[in-house]
Write a protein that holds these residues in place. Structure first.
Motif, PDB file in Angstrom:
ATOM      1  N   LYS A 254       7.367  -5.291  -4.423  1.00 27.65           N
ATOM      2  CA  LYS A 254       6.087  -5.779  -3.336  1.00 27.65           C
ATOM      3  C   LYS A 254       5.392  -6.867  -3.967  1.00 27.65           C
ATOM      4  N   LYS A 255       4.748  -6.809  -5.412  1.00 26.48           N
ATOM      5  CA  LYS A 255       3.906  -7.586  -5.895  1.00 26.48           C
ATOM      6  C   LYS A 255       4.805  -9.024  -6.364  1.00 26.48           C
ATOM      7  N   THR A 256       5.923  -8.939  -6.649  1.00 27.61           N
ATOM      8  CA  THR A 256       6.641  -9.982  -6.954  1.00 27.61           C
ATOM      9  C   THR A 256       6.940 -10.996  -5.583  1.00 27.61           C
ATOM     10  N   VAL A 257       7.354 -10.371  -4.575  1.00 25.46           N
ATOM     11  CA  VAL A 257       7.505 -11.062  -3.498  1.00 25.46           C
ATOM     12  C   VAL A 257       6.035 -11.432  -2.918  1.00 25.46           C
TER      13      VAL A 257
ATOM     14  N   LEU B  52       4.706 -10.575   8.185  1.00 23.90           N
ATOM     15  CA  LEU B  52       4.718 -10.515   6.566  1.00 23.90           C
ATOM     16  C   LEU B  52       3.935  -9.192   6.255  1.00 23.90           C
ATOM     17  N   ALA B  53       2.773  -9.039   6.678  1.00 23.35           N
ATOM     18  CA  ALA B  53       1.934  -7.942   6.326  1.00 23.35           C
ATOM     19  C   ALA B  53       2.642  -6.692   6.840  1.00 23.35           C
ATOM     20  N   LEU B  54       3.128  -6.870   8.090  1.00 24.96           N
ATOM     21  CA  LEU B  54       3.980  -5.390   8.420  1.00 24.96           C
ATOM     22  C   LEU B  54       5.091  -5.127   7.389  1.00 24.96           C
ATOM     23  N   MET B  55       5.790  -6.128   6.803  1.00 26.05           N
ATOM     24  CA  MET B  55       6.894  -5.896   5.895  1.00 26.05           C
ATOM     25  C   MET B  55       6.450  -5.436   4.399  1.00 26.05           C
ATOM     26  N   PHE B  56       5.258  -6.070   4.270  1.00 27.74           N
ATOM     27  CA  PHE B  56       4.791  -5.634   2.816  1.00 27.74           C
ATOM     28  C   PHE B  56       4.186  -4.367   2.715  1.00 27.74           C
ATOM     29  N   ASN B  57       3.581  -3.903   3.984  1.00 25.43           N
ATOM     30  CA  ASN B  57       2.885  -2.565   4.112  1.00 25.43           C
ATOM     31  C   ASN B  57       4.090  -1.367   4.048  1.00 25.43           C
ATOM     32  N   GLU B  58       5.413  -1.913   4.441  1.00 26.57           N
ATOM     33  CA  GLU B  58       6.334  -0.891   4.372  1.00 26.57           C
ATOM     34  C   GLU B  58       7.343  -0.774   3.148  1.00 26.57           C
ATOM     35  N   VAL B  59       7.099  -1.888   2.249  1.00 28.75           N
ATOM     36  CA  VAL B  59       7.580  -1.728   1.070  1.00 28.75           C
ATOM     37  C   VAL B  59       7.132  -0.773   0.173  1.00 28.75           C
ATOM     38  N   ARG B  60       7.937  -0.071  -0.729  1.00 25.68           N
ATOM     39  CA  ARG B  60       7.443   1.308  -1.326  1.00 25.68           C
ATOM     40  C   ARG B  60       7.631   0.881  -2.872  1.00 25.68           C
ATOM     41  N   LYS B  61       8.443   0.076  -3.325  1.00 24.92           N
ATOM     42  CA  LYS B  61       8.503  -0.469  -4.607  1.00 24.92           C
ATOM     43  C   LYS B  61       7.460  -1.419  -5.087  1.00 24.92           C
ATOM     44  N   LEU B  62       6.608  -0.895  -5.826  1.00 28.79           N
ATOM     45  CA  LEU B  62       5.285  -1.581  -6.018  1.00 28.79           C
ATOM     46  C   LEU B  62       5.850  -3.120  -6.842  1.00 28.79           C
ATOM     47  N   TRP B  63       6.723  -3.022  -7.794  1.00 25.65           N
ATOM     48  CA  TRP B  63       7.071  -4.334  -8.512  1.00 25.65           C
ATOM     49  C   TRP B  63       7.622  -5.327  -7.676  1.00 25.65           C
TER      50      TRP B  63
END
Length: 322
Positions: free
Chosen positions: A129-132, A116-127
Motif C-alpha cells: 500500500k505504501k509503495t503504490v 484510488l482512495a477506495l482501492m488503497f482502503n481495501e489493501v491489507r498489505k501495508l508495504w
C-alpha cells in the motif's frame, strides 16, 4: 394610591464578578492563542498581497489601458472591451475550447481519486500500500514541463515510444499530438496521471473517519465488499465528494496555462487555445491588456456563478458549504 410600575430589569442587581470573570477568561484564551495567530499572519499577508490587492487591477477591463497614463490615468471605456470580446470569433472560440476542456477534465479527473482512495482502503498489505501510494503521489511534484516532455516523448509521430511499438506490430504511425481527438486524450490522460494520486489523499483522510464497526456489522449480515463500499464507504465520504465537486466547479473555466502550453502546437490550436494561453498571447505578447483583463474577469465571474449554483443544489441535500 396606585402602585408604581417598575420596568423589568431596571433594578436587577449588576454582577460585576461574572462580567470580570468572563473578561479574564477571554483574555486568557487570547493569550493562549497568540502563537497560533502569529502563525496565521503569513497566510493572511499572502492572500491580502497576492489575492485581494491585485483585484483592483480588474478596473483596466473597463479602461483603454496604456503604460503612459497608468491604471488610474487611462481613459474609461465602459463595457467596450466586453463587446469586443464577444464579437471576436477567436475570443469566442477560446471560451468554447476552455469550457469543453474544463468539463472533460472535471469528468475525467473527478472519479479517479475516489477510485484510488477506495482501492488503497481495501489493501491489507501495508508495504504494498505504501509503495503504490508513493508511486501515485510522485507525479504531482513534477513540473508540467517534465510531464509535457514525457507526453511528447511517448506520443511523438516519428520518434515516440508508442508509435515505435505500433510499427513493431506493422501498424502505421499515428499523429497523436496533431489530431484534435487524440490530443485531447493525451491532455486528459496526462492530467489524470499527474494529479489523481495526490488528490486521493483527501478521500483517504475522509475514509479514516468511518467507524470500522459498521463494516463488521455489515459483514455479519452477509454483505460483501462491493455492498460494503456502496452502502458504507461511499455514503461516508459523500460530504467530501460534494465539497470537492463544489471547489472543482469554481475552477471549471481555469484549465491551466502550464499543461496546455506544454502540450499544444499550431496544428491543433482550434481545440487547444484556452483563456490562459489567449491572455498570454494577446495580452502579454500582443499588449492588449484591457481586452485580456476583460477575459480574465469574465472567467472569474463564470466560476463564481457555478460555485453559487452548485452550492445551492448541494444545500438542498444537506451538503452545502454555506
Amino acid at each position: 394610591m396606585q402602585d408604581e410600575v417598575v420596568p423589568v430589569g431596571r433594578n436587577l442587581p449588576v454582577q460585576p464578578h461574572a462580567t470580570n470573570s468572563e473578561r479574564i477568561r477571554q483574555q486568557k484564551r487570547f493569550k493562549q492563542n497568540i502563537p497560533w495567530l502569529l502563525m496565521f499572519l503569513p497566510v493572511i499577508a499572502y492572500y491580502v498581497v497576492f489575492k485581494y490587492i491585485p483585484m483592483g487591477g480588474n478596473m483596466i477591463a473597463f479602461k483603454n489601458y496604456n503604460f503612459t497614463d497608468g491604471v488610474w490615468g487611462s481613459p474609461w471605456t465602459g463595457l467596450h472591451n466586453f463587446k469586443l470580446l464577444f464579437t471576436d470569433p477567436i475570443a469566442f472560440k477560446t471560451i468554447r475550447n476552455t469550457f469543453v476542456l474544463a468539463v472533460l477534465s472535471l469528468v475525467a479527473n473527478f472519479p479517479f481519486p475516489v477510485l484510488l482512495a477506495l482501492m488503497f482502503n481495501e489493501v491489507r498489505k501495508l508495504w504494498f500500500k505504501k509503495t503504490v501510494q508513493t508511486l501515485m503521489y510522485l507525479p504531482h511534484f513534477l513540473s508540467w514541463v517534465i510531464v509535457g516532455g514525457l507526453a511528447v516523448t511517448l506520443f511523438a509521430q516519428e520518434s515516440g515510444t508508442v508509435n515505435h511499438l505500433l510499427k513493431q506490430f506493422g501498424v502505421e504511425a499515428y499523429p497523436f499530438l496533431y489530431k484534435p481527438l487524440s490530443w485531447m486524450g493525451v491532455f486528459l490522460g496526462s492530467g489524470v496521471w499527474k494529479e489523481a494520486g495526490f488528490a486521493a489523499i483527501i478521500y483517504l483522510a475522509a475514509l479514516g473517519n468511518i467507524d470500522p464497526s459498521l463494516y463488521e456489522a455489515a459483514g455479519l449480515d452477509g454483505a460483501g465488499k462491493l455492498r460494503q463500499i456502496w452502502h458504507i464507504t461511499l455514503p461516508g465520504i459523500r460530504s467530501m465528494v460534494v465539497l470537492m465537486l463544489i471547489l472543482g466547479m469554481g475552477r471549471i473555466m481555469d484549465v491551466g496555462f502550464d499543461q496546455v502550453y506544454n502540450l499544444q502546437n499550431p496544428i491543433i490550436s482550434d481545440v487547444s487555445e484556452v483563456i490562459s494561453t489567449y491572455i498570454y498571447r494577446v495580452g502579454l505578447q500582443g499588449g492588449q491588456f484591457s481586452l485580456t483583463a476583460a477575459m480574465g474577469l469574465f472567467e472569474a465571474l463564470i466560476g463564481l456563478v457555478l460555485i453559487l449554483i452548485t452550492n445551492a443544489i448541494a444545500r438542498k441535500f444537506g451538503h452545502g458549504l454555506w
